[in-house]
Scaffold this motif. Sequence first.
Motif, PDB file in Angstrom:
ATOM      1  N   UNK A   1       9.743   2.070  -1.405  1.00 44.05           N
ATOM      2  CA  UNK A   1       8.319   2.389  -1.569  1.00 44.05           C
ATOM      3  C   UNK A   1       7.443   1.441  -0.760  1.00 44.05           C
ATOM      4  N   UNK A   2       7.647   0.145  -0.917  1.00 45.36           N
ATOM      5  CA  UNK A   2       6.776  -0.821  -0.255  1.00 45.36           C
ATOM      6  C   UNK A   2       6.965  -0.806   1.264  1.00 45.36           C
ATOM      7  N   UNK A   3       8.192  -0.599   1.709  1.00 41.58           N
ATOM      8  CA  UNK A   3       8.440  -0.539   3.151  1.00 41.58           C
ATOM      9  C   UNK A   3       7.823   0.714   3.772  1.00 41.58           C
ATOM     10  N   UNK A   4       7.885   1.832   3.052  1.00 40.22           N
ATOM     11  CA  UNK A   4       7.344   3.091   3.572  1.00 40.22           C
ATOM     12  C   UNK A   4       5.849   2.977   3.854  1.00 40.22           C
ATOM     13  N   UNK A   5       5.135   2.275   2.972  1.00 41.53           N
ATOM     14  CA  UNK A   5       3.688   2.140   3.127  1.00 41.53           C
ATOM     15  C   UNK A   5       3.274   0.798   3.763  1.00 41.53           C
ATOM     16  N   UNK A   6       4.263   0.005   4.183  1.00 37.72           N
ATOM     17  CA  UNK A   6       4.007  -1.278   4.841  1.00 37.72           C
ATOM     18  C   UNK A   6       3.093  -2.158   3.968  1.00 37.72           C
TER      19      UNK A   6
ATOM     20  N   UNK B   1       1.962  -5.328   1.771  1.00 36.70           N
ATOM     21  CA  UNK B   1       2.157  -6.766   1.718  1.00 36.70           C
ATOM     22  C   UNK B   1       2.621  -7.176   0.320  1.00 36.70           C
ATOM     23  N   UNK B   2       3.298  -8.315   0.204  1.00 38.05           N
ATOM     24  CA  UNK B   2       3.814  -8.726  -1.109  1.00 38.05           C
ATOM     25  C   UNK B   2       2.739  -8.843  -2.185  1.00 38.05           C
ATOM     26  N   UNK B   3       1.523  -9.257  -1.798  1.00 36.99           N
ATOM     27  CA  UNK B   3       0.473  -9.455  -2.796  1.00 36.99           C
ATOM     28  C   UNK B   3      -0.504  -8.278  -2.869  1.00 36.99           C
ATOM     29  N   UNK B   4      -0.180  -7.174  -2.210  1.00 38.25           N
ATOM     30  CA  UNK B   4      -1.087  -6.015  -2.178  1.00 38.25           C
ATOM     31  C   UNK B   4      -1.006  -5.243  -3.500  1.00 38.25           C
ATOM     32  N   UNK B   5      -2.134  -5.044  -4.159  1.00 38.78           N
ATOM     33  CA  UNK B   5      -2.195  -4.344  -5.440  1.00 38.78           C
ATOM     34  C   UNK B   5      -2.368  -2.854  -5.200  1.00 38.78           C
ATOM     35  N   UNK B   6      -1.557  -2.056  -5.906  1.00 38.63           N
ATOM     36  CA  UNK B   6      -1.505  -0.623  -5.634  1.00 38.63           C
ATOM     37  C   UNK B   6      -1.678   0.182  -6.924  1.00 38.63           C
ATOM     38  N   UNK B   7      -2.585   1.158  -6.858  1.00 37.14           N
ATOM     39  CA  UNK B   7      -2.782   2.113  -7.950  1.00 37.14           C
ATOM     40  C   UNK B   7      -2.330   3.469  -7.450  1.00 37.14           C
TER      41      UNK B   7
ATOM     42  N   UNK C   1     -10.541  -3.812  -2.763  1.00 39.39           N
ATOM     43  CA  UNK C   1      -9.473  -4.815  -2.727  1.00 39.39           C
ATOM     44  C   UNK C   1      -8.118  -4.226  -3.143  1.00 39.39           C
ATOM     45  N   UNK C   2      -8.125  -3.014  -3.699  1.00 39.01           N
ATOM     46  CA  UNK C   2      -6.892  -2.357  -4.132  1.00 39.01           C
ATOM     47  C   UNK C   2      -6.579  -1.172  -3.224  1.00 39.01           C
ATOM     48  N   UNK C   3      -5.290  -0.843  -3.117  1.00 36.37           N
ATOM     49  CA  UNK C   3      -4.851   0.348  -2.391  1.00 36.37           C
ATOM     50  C   UNK C   3      -4.586   1.466  -3.393  1.00 36.37           C
ATOM     51  N   UNK C   4      -5.167   2.634  -3.133  1.00 35.56           N
ATOM     52  CA  UNK C   4      -5.004   3.795  -4.002  1.00 35.56           C
ATOM     53  C   UNK C   4      -4.185   4.854  -3.268  1.00 35.56           C
TER      54      UNK C   4
END
Length: 351
Positions: A152-157, A159-165, A189-192
Amino acid sequence: MKVLLYFESEKLLAKSGIGRALDHQKRALTEIGIDYTLDPNDQDYDILHINTYGLKSRSVIKKARKMGKPVIYHAHSTEEDFRNSFVGSNQLAPFVKRYLVSLYQQADHLITPTPYSKSLLESYGLTNPIAPISNGIDLAKYQATPAKEAAFRNFFHLKPDQKVIICVGLFFKRKGLLDFVEIAKGLPEYTFIWFGDVPMYSIPANIRRIVKQDHPDNVIFPGYIKGDIIEGAYANADLFFFPSYEETEGIVVLEALASHQKVLVRDIPVYHGWLADQQNCYTGHTNAEFSQLIQAMVTNAVPDLTAQGYQTAQSKSITEVGHELQAVYQHVLAPDQLNPKYDAIMRPAKR
């Protein structure tokens, strides 16, 4: 006992909640040892369990009636959840309701996912017995693994501290898509991420524009994604936010709960009786309230309810659904026989 699980336009509906419901039915019957067929030309069955609404579905019902086979209709759809979806849906909704009622009336028994959707069907004047049985959840499928989370995290590139909703659903106003995007604007500040897809020609122009271009940079519409990426998203995201205004159940909510994910939903009647604010999830009403709750949940300023949420998912496991379906099948075949499981299912929900 052998059941004909009939599902018209299976490929077209595969990406929808109804499509996943059929997969769960097949799994449920397999787990408890009930034989089934998907072939409407196979006449060697005892019960027709029908899931869809097209002209072929009506024909299959007619054929079953001629052979004296009992008919169970799985009422996934209502007028209420048809509104605010496709182009012209609100204008067509009253006609859709009449069409659904004409189909549902032909069944010996109805099954619908929740006590709420049962109450809607009863308000239509339907007098068939109606069993509220969850569409269920495959608990094993949504167990987190490092490989899925990394996919999941690699697909969307990310960052380790990136907060995702995240949210999962079709591109419908009813699903709360407009609110999702509006809230994201106020929380840059969040990725949706909104997972899901629907043919663009079928949705209103304003929704189409938002999905294609009129959304802030922190909102992503990746389309329909399955497998490790979506399962990793359920497990690894910081929050599952589902602002839908109307559901008959909401399979995606069960998927999030099964993933030990934090869940935030709109406070609507369909969840009453199995989701409870500040007990196994958080609920909100307005965009301002949702924004505050998102920040509080992501920053752990409120208690983590994921363990309680997972317990809720466990109560709606595929195996449990199989036993409940079996109880309804047994009742339809032998209504006068003692059937404690069926009686428990049909008992009015406590309020």
